[in-house]
Structure formats: C-alpha cells, structure tokens
Design an enzyme around this catalytic site. Structure first.
Site, PDB file in Angstrom:
ATOM      1  N   CYS A  59       0.834  -1.203   0.000  1.00  0.00           N
ATOM      2  CA  CYS A  59       0.000   0.000   0.000  1.00  0.00           C
ATOM      3  C   CYS A  59       0.874   1.260   0.000  1.00  0.00           C
ATOM      4  O   CYS A  59       1.831   1.358   0.765  1.00  0.00           O
ATOM      5  CB  CYS A  59      -0.920  -0.009   1.218  1.00  0.00           C
ATOM      6  SG  CYS A  59      -2.059   1.397   1.212  1.00  0.00           S
ATOM      7  N   CYS A  63       0.410   4.609   6.960  1.00  0.00           N
ATOM      8  CA  CYS A  63      -0.202   4.445   8.277  1.00  0.00           C
ATOM      9  C   CYS A  63       0.764   3.695   9.211  1.00  0.00           C
ATOM     10  O   CYS A  63       1.182   2.570   8.908  1.00  0.00           O
ATOM     11  CB  CYS A  63      -1.525   3.699   8.155  1.00  0.00           C
ATOM     12  SG  CYS A  63      -2.590   4.445   6.892  1.00  0.00           S
ATOM     13  N   CYS A  66       0.334  -0.099  10.286  1.00  0.00           N
ATOM     14  CA  CYS A  66      -0.143  -1.083   9.320  1.00  0.00           C
ATOM     15  C   CYS A  66       0.943  -1.981   8.738  1.00  0.00           C
ATOM     16  O   CYS A  66       1.976  -1.504   8.255  1.00  0.00           O
ATOM     17  CB  CYS A  66      -0.883  -0.370   8.183  1.00  0.00           C
ATOM     18  SG  CYS A  66      -1.707  -1.537   7.087  1.00  0.00           S
ATOM     19  N   CYS A 103     -16.562  -9.348   5.119  1.00  0.00           N
ATOM     20  CA  CYS A 103     -15.893  -8.055   4.949  1.00  0.00           C
ATOM     21  C   CYS A 103     -14.605  -8.240   4.160  1.00  0.00           C
ATOM     22  O   CYS A 103     -13.721  -8.991   4.584  1.00  0.00           O
ATOM     23  CB  CYS A 103     -15.536  -7.454   6.297  1.00  0.00           C
ATOM     24  SG  CYS A 103     -16.903  -7.381   7.445  1.00  0.00           S
ATOM     25  N   CYS A 134     -19.522  -6.209   3.146  1.00  0.00           N
ATOM     26  CA  CYS A 134     -18.809  -5.005   3.564  1.00  0.00           C
ATOM     27  C   CYS A 134     -17.486  -4.980   2.814  1.00  0.00           C
ATOM     28  O   CYS A 134     -16.882  -6.046   2.617  1.00  0.00           O
ATOM     29  CB  CYS A 134     -18.545  -5.059   5.070  1.00  0.00           C
ATOM     30  SG  CYS A 134     -17.580  -3.643   5.676  1.00  0.00           S
ATOM     31  N   CYS A 194     -19.502   1.829   8.301  1.00  0.00           N
ATOM     32  CA  CYS A 194     -18.770   1.136   9.359  1.00  0.00           C
ATOM     33  C   CYS A 194     -17.524   1.977   9.618  1.00  0.00           C
ATOM     34  O   CYS A 194     -16.658   2.081   8.749  1.00  0.00           O
ATOM     35  CB  CYS A 194     -18.392  -0.280   8.908  1.00  0.00           C
ATOM     36  SG  CYS A 194     -17.343  -1.150  10.097  1.00  0.00           S
ATOM     37  N   ARG A 266     -18.149  -3.001  17.524  1.00  0.00           N
ATOM     38  CA  ARG A 266     -17.435  -4.262  17.314  1.00  0.00           C
ATOM     39  C   ARG A 266     -16.127  -4.324  18.100  1.00  0.00           C
ATOM     40  O   ARG A 266     -15.264  -3.457  17.964  1.00  0.00           O
ATOM     41  CB  ARG A 266     -17.138  -4.479  15.824  1.00  0.00           C
ATOM     42  CG  ARG A 266     -16.451  -5.829  15.571  1.00  0.00           C
ATOM     43  CD  ARG A 266     -16.261  -6.135  14.098  1.00  0.00           C
ATOM     44  NE  ARG A 266     -17.524  -6.133  13.403  1.00  0.00           N
ATOM     45  CZ  ARG A 266     -17.737  -5.486  12.265  1.00  0.00           C
ATOM     46  NH1 ARG A 266     -16.768  -4.829  11.675  1.00  0.00           N
ATOM     47  NH2 ARG A 266     -18.932  -5.513  11.696  1.00  0.00           N
TER      48      ARG A 266
END
Ligand code: SAM
Ligand code: DTB
Ligand code: SF4
Length: 330
Positions: A59, A63, A66, A103, A134, A194, A266
């Site tokens: 990616c 972040c 991550c 998801c 999702c 979400c 969640r």
C-alpha cells in the site's frame, strides 16, 4: 449517581462530555453502558463478521500501525487481487461456520476504475450467497460509492482511527478530512457506514474521547463502529508503543456504547492476545459484534472453536442478519 450526561441521547456530545465519561468509576461506567445497551439491543446477541484480505500489501499510504504499508518492512508480501473463485470459496466457508457478514479488505489508497469493477463483481457474488457484504478499499472518488451501492453493498468500512489532533502523528500521506470526505460519499450513496478506530497507539485519554466524539458527530452516526486494540507489527513505527491497560480498552468500549447508543460496536482487532475475561467485560460494556475466523487481514484472531466455546460460556448467541435497532426509538 451523578452522571455527566447528555440526557437526550440524540444530542451531540462534546469532547469534554465524552472525556467525563472516561473519568467515572469503572463500575458506574459499566453499569450505565450496559443500561444504554439494553435499551436498544438484545444484551446477549452478538453480530458475527468474517474478514478476508482480498488484496494484500504494497500500500502506498504510510499508516504507522499497518503491516501492509509499502513504507515499512514488515515481511508482508505484496499480492494481486484475489480471484473471484477464491473469494467466494472463503465467503461460503465463513457462512457455513456461522458468519452473517463478509468483509473484504484491500490495501489500496483507493481503487481505480478497473479495481472497483472487479470488487463490484465480488460484492454481487457474496450477496448471491445470502450474506451481508462489507468492503474497505481506502478513499473513494466521486461516483465510486454509487457503483458499490448499485452492486448491493451493505456496508463500507473506513475508520477515522484516532483523534483529529493525533492523526498526523500516525499517517501523513492522507489527512482526516480525506477520511471524512469518503465517509460522506458512502453515506450519500445510501451505503451503511462502518467507522471506528484503533486504541493503544500512544494517544492519551482525551484523544480517545475526541475520536468517540467525532464518530458520534457523524450525522447520522455510523451503523457499525469497530474498536480495534492496536496489534503491534514488527517493522512499523508503532511496533514498540507502550501496551495499553486492558481496562482502559474496556472503558473505551463502554464510552463508545454510551455516546453511540444505536450503533453496533465491534470488539475488533486485538482479541488474539486478549484474555477471555477481558473480552467478557467488553461484551458487558456494550460490544455486540466480533470478527470471527482465525485470521483478520494479515494477523491472527481466536479460532472459531474457541469463540464458540466462549459464546457458550457467556450464553451469547449470534444476531440475526439484517436486523438493526430502531434508530427513531431513542
Ligand atoms: N486501506 C483501507 C483503509 O485504510 O481504510 C482498508 C484496510 S485498513 C487495514 C482497515 C483498518 O484496519 C484500519 O483503518 C485500521 O483501523 C485497522 N488496522 C490496520 N492495522 C491494524 C493494526 N495493526 N492493529 C489494529 N487495527 C489495525
Ligand atoms: C477494522 O476496523 N478492523 C479490521 C477491518 N476494519 C478491516 C482490520 C483489522 C486489521 C488488524 C491487523 C491485520 O490483521 O493486518
Ligand atoms: Fe494500511 Fe489502509 Fe493505511 Fe494502506 S491505507 S497503509 S492498507 S491502513
């Protein structure tokens, strides 16, 4: 008992009001959270979602938490988008194991048109199995959310992750406003939102309160709020951040439940290393959804057998799919 209250649950919460909830004695906080929970939900029902990383690694975003950022050396290999066949196989397996929502996560800054078209086909396929869908694909450009809605997508996951004033210490390749813009596109397209965050990234209590105040200020608030405990990943800037007191995590769940009374909260990443009594306290504090299945995206999760046994011990049962609290009945 002296509650620092927003008495009408639909009023907007200030950061100070949310912070005051955090300061309550633990028993008072959990009692109040459980009382709010019972007003809106079956207290013993837990929604069950299974995650699949359909496009892993490489990616371009940075972040700090991550495993999939190309900026960090974490040993997570970059993979191409998974085939439709493999995705549907995994969805079907999750359904048989008892998950009602599937998801799909992709390590993109955002999808290009070809990638979005591929995801549209995955959403259609998973829907045909009869599961809720999702996806979490990063930032969406104008028009993309509408295509996902057209495909029948139920939820889009896009987290605010932390307080606005801490976000820049965690990621610099996009900003808080970019996250809010995507959330607004999702909402306007008529897809359920979400949106949650990560706790234990070195933020302070006021910043945890600010995250929850931001989530509660989304209008309407997200239907689903994942609260992740940071899973420290070797090779990321947050690998060695000081571990958060688990009771502070439970408090965060309770505060989220009170400030977001009709959202499904969640208990998300972090369960693999969370003792079961702490998880039980999270359910008592108002968590009513989990990720189920032995993997999250790139890290582990408790086995389905151990989760089934935990549900049995706590007398919990799965929520029926497509049931939501009546948001008008506040
Ligand atoms: N790239 C997309 C995005 O950023 O929205 C989707 C995938 S991203 C992995 C989805 C969410 O997973 C993040 O927003 C974060 O809340 C959570 N997450 C990722 N790594 C995590 C970690 N190490 N510990 C806890 N939560 C994590
Ligand atoms: C969310 O809030 N948590 C999930 C999901 N949304 C996509 C992801 C958790 C990832 C945990 C670290 C990993 O497995 O890579
Ligand atoms: Fe990871 Fe998503 Fe950030 Fe990419 S955008 S580094 S996948 S959290």
């Amino acid at each position: 008992m002296n509650y620092p209250a927003v008495s009408n649950e639909s009023e907007r919460w200030s950061v100070e009001q949310v912070a005051a909830l955090f300061e309550q004695p633990f028993n008072d906080l959990l009692y109040r959270a459980q009382s709010v929970h019972r007003r809106h939900f079956d207290p013993n029902a837990v929604q069950i979602s299974t995650l699949l990383s359909i496009k892993t690694g490489g990616c371009p975003e940075n972040c700090g938490y991550c495993s999939q950022s190309a900026h960090h050396s974490t040993g997570v290999a970059r993979e191409a988008l998974m085939s439709r066949e493999r995705v549907l196989q995994a969805a079907s397996k999750a359904q048989q194991a008892g998950a009602t929502r599937f998801c799909m996560g992709a390590a993109w800054r955002g999808p290009n048109s070809k990638e979005l078209a591929d995801v549209v086909e995955l959403v259609k396929g998973v829907r045909e199995l009869g599961m809720e869908t999702c996806v979490t694909l990063g930032m969406l450009r104008p028009g993309q959310a509408e295509q996902l809605k057209e495909a029948g997508l139920d939820y889009y996951n896009h987290n605010l992750d932390t307080a606005p004033d801490f976000y820049g210490s965690i990621v610099t390749t996009h900003g808080y406003q970019d996250r809010l813009d995507t959330l607004q596109r999702v909402r306007k397209a008529g897809i359920k939102v979400c949106c949650g965050g990560i706790i234990g990234m070195g933020e302070n209590r006021l910043q945890r309160a600010a995250l929850i105040a931001e989530l509660a200020a989304l209008d309407p608030p997200p239907e689903s709020v994942p609260v992740n405990m940071l899973v420290p990943i070797a090779g990321t800037p947050l690998a060695d951040v000081e571990r958060l007191d688990p009771l502070e995590f439970v408090r965060t769940i309770a505060v989220a439940r009170i400030a977001l009374p009709t959202s499904v909260v969640r208990l998300s990443a972090g369960r693999a290393t969370m003792p079961e009594p702490v998880q039980a306290l999270c359910f008592l504090a108002g968590a009513n959804s989990i990720f189920y299945g032995d993997r999250l995206l790139t890290t582990g999760n408790p086995s389905t057998d151990s989760d089934r046994a935990l549900f049995e011990r706590l007398g919990l049962h799965p929520t029926e799919p497509h049931t939501e609290p009546d948001r008008a009945a506040r």
